[in-house]
Design a protein around this motif. Structure first.
Motif, mmCIF file in Angstrom:
data_model
loop_
_atom_site.group_PDB
_atom_site.id
_atom_site.type_symbol
_atom_site.label_atom_id
_atom_site.label_comp_id
_atom_site.label_asym_id
_atom_site.label_seq_id
_atom_site.Cartn_x
_atom_site.Cartn_y
_atom_site.Cartn_z
ATOM 1 N N CYS A 20 7.775 20.802 14.318
ATOM 2 C CA CYS A 20 8.731 21.603 13.566
ATOM 3 C C CYS A 20 8.426 21.618 12.080
ATOM 4 C CB CYS A 20 10.122 21.034 13.781
ATOM 5 S SG CYS A 20 10.302 19.366 13.121
ATOM 6 N N CYS A 23 9.714 16.969 10.994
ATOM 7 C CA CYS A 23 9.612 15.598 11.479
ATOM 8 C C CYS A 23 8.178 15.113 11.352
ATOM 9 C CB CYS A 23 10.026 15.532 12.952
ATOM 10 S SG CYS A 23 11.675 16.170 13.273
ATOM 11 N N CYS A 27 7.369 17.330 16.477
ATOM 12 C CA CYS A 27 8.216 17.103 17.624
ATOM 13 C C CYS A 27 8.211 18.352 18.489
ATOM 14 C CB CYS A 27 9.638 16.773 17.188
ATOM 15 S SG CYS A 27 10.499 18.151 16.428
ATOM 16 N N HIS A 31 14.412 23.360 16.125
ATOM 17 C CA HIS A 31 15.416 23.131 15.112
ATOM 18 C C HIS A 31 16.163 24.439 14.883
ATOM 19 C CE1 HIS A 31 14.243 19.112 13.367
ATOM 20 N NE2 HIS A 31 13.293 19.338 14.244
ATOM 21 N N GLU A 38 18.756 19.708 16.230
ATOM 22 C CA GLU A 38 17.560 19.666 17.065
ATOM 23 C C GLU A 38 17.956 19.884 18.500
ATOM 24 O OE1 GLU A 38 15.470 16.032 16.628
ATOM 25 O OE2 GLU A 38 14.700 16.532 14.649
HETATM 26 ZN ZN LIG Z 1 11.510 18.073 14.476
#
Ligand SMILES: [Zn+2]
Ligand SMILES: [Zn+2]
Length: 57
Positions: A20, A23, A27, A31, A38
């Motif tokens: 994303c 992070c 991840c 989002h 999330e």
């Molecule tokens: Zn993320």
């Protein structure tokens, strides 16, 4: 699918290939652009996304 928090509609396009960006390490979550929540991507959606992608290419 819908955001679990604000129930805005989320599309697979919102899932970024390399995470994303928010992070560390990336991840596999979407989002929500509206509330920042999330949302873990569901396997069915990911599958559909990959299929659609192949179809286009
Ligand atoms: Zn993320
Ligand atoms: Zn949301």
């Amino acid at each position: 699918m819908k955001c679990t928090f604000c129930e805005h509609e989320l599309t697979p396009e919102m899932l970024r290939e390399k995470g994303c960006g928010g992070c560390l390490g990336g991840c596999r979550k979407i989002h929500c652009p509206y509330c920042g929540q999330e949302n873990p991507i569901v396997p069915e959606l990911l599958e559909k996304f990959l299929k659609d992608d192949k179809h286009k290419a």
